[in-house]
Motif scaffolding. Sequence first.
Motif, mmCIF file in Angstrom:
data_model
loop_
_atom_site.group_PDB
_atom_site.id
_atom_site.type_symbol
_atom_site.label_atom_id
_atom_site.label_comp_id
_atom_site.label_asym_id
_atom_site.label_seq_id
_atom_site.Cartn_x
_atom_site.Cartn_y
_atom_site.Cartn_z
ATOM 1 N N ASP A 160 -27.489 -3.734 -16.353
ATOM 2 C CA ASP A 160 -28.430 -2.916 -17.131
ATOM 3 C C ASP A 160 -28.478 -1.455 -16.696
ATOM 4 O O ASP A 160 -29.318 -0.695 -17.185
ATOM 5 N N LYS A 176 -34.995 -4.977 -19.193
ATOM 6 C CA LYS A 176 -36.105 -5.854 -18.774
ATOM 7 C C LYS A 176 -36.396 -5.698 -17.288
ATOM 8 O O LYS A 176 -35.492 -5.717 -16.455
ATOM 9 N N ILE A 184 -40.550 -3.799 -20.506
ATOM 10 C CA ILE A 184 -39.330 -3.171 -21.038
ATOM 11 C C ILE A 184 -39.355 -1.689 -20.672
ATOM 12 O O ILE A 184 -40.368 -1.004 -20.852
ATOM 13 N N ASP A 215 -41.661 -8.868 -17.037
ATOM 14 C CA ASP A 215 -41.958 -9.062 -18.458
ATOM 15 C C ASP A 215 -42.166 -7.725 -19.176
ATOM 16 O O ASP A 215 -42.744 -7.671 -20.260
ATOM 17 N N LYS A 228 -34.216 -0.536 -23.546
ATOM 18 C CA LYS A 228 -34.705 -1.924 -23.604
ATOM 19 C C LYS A 228 -34.203 -2.761 -22.416
ATOM 20 O O LYS A 228 -33.703 -3.867 -22.568
#
Length: 360
Positions: free
Chosen positions: A165, A178, A183, A181, A176
């Motif tokens: 990511d 993660k 973003i 929980d 977006k």
Amino acid sequence: MDKKTPLYETHVALKGKIVPFGGYLLPVQYQETGLVKEHLAVREAVGMFDVSHMGEIVIQGKDALKNVQNLFTNDFETMKQGQIKYTLMCQEDGGIIDDLILYKYEEDMYMGVVNAANKEKDYQWIKEHVTGEVEVIDYSEGIGLIAIQGPKAKATLLKIIDSADFPEKYYTFKSKVKVNDMIIDLSETGYTGEEGYELYTRSEDVVAIWNLLMEAGREFGITPCGLGARDTLRLEAGMPLYGHEMSETINPIQAGLKFAVKLNKPEFIGKEAIENAENKRKRVGLKILGKGIVRENAPVFIGDEEVGLSTSGTHAPHLGYAIAMAYIDQEFTELGQQVEVEVRGRRILAEVTPMPFYKK
């Protein structure tokens, strides 16, 4: 009345010395560390900044590209989704309204991150100068922003974010992403001259993200940093600051920001004035050779002739000596040129030196 970022109470609990800046109440430094320790933490390990005061303005719609091409000095024609570009927004006379970084989210959606003190001015200027099928939205109040900077920044983030990511390289971003929980959008950007990242969150999530990062970076000596260290770090890195090295009376070429001005573009606001400007002075770096600290608005002399004016200055904690930036008459800007800067009626010897003063 000055606003508070969502992290205000966190700064107070960490014994931050709170000052007004850009319409917000922010920590200039923390009682238990202080500016020098905060600065060195970023150079040697990892430091973290609350930059939620910055503004985020989205330009979207079928004519978004046409408008960002006209509003800003850089060229975005071949810009890809996930890329970021540094740029300037100028008046018709070439004077700088603000500098910003522009994120490309989609073919018809861009986000400009602007300086806190200029947020309202920028938003109004953009709204007044867009044409066609386009929408301009100020999302600033709903976004929290944390900068994590230094050689251990990535190692810290890897404890809470999957390696897949991460942005591909400097001046790119992933959206977006993660984190538990929540973003976030994660960009490889910063204002310190170090490897670093910036995390865009919903305002209501920024405290939780800050606390996660503090825990993740504990083994690396993560240090909360204030405005003071942010300023000394950007100065060592030779980075200009709006209101000091940039203003509505200074054009981008004078400011040494030609790399972000694409004069081969067909058109943008201020292009003709920038092309035709006679720039008698330009921005230079000064290494202070005498005793003392040069701050802003100190006159620069060669003999009895005033040849310039300082814009920023500090003792550089990593370098171990005093530095400054100044606008000086073109004929006196050769590297090694010695000048004197007048501070409280006393002349201090300095010399023109390459910038950035510090490179990682």
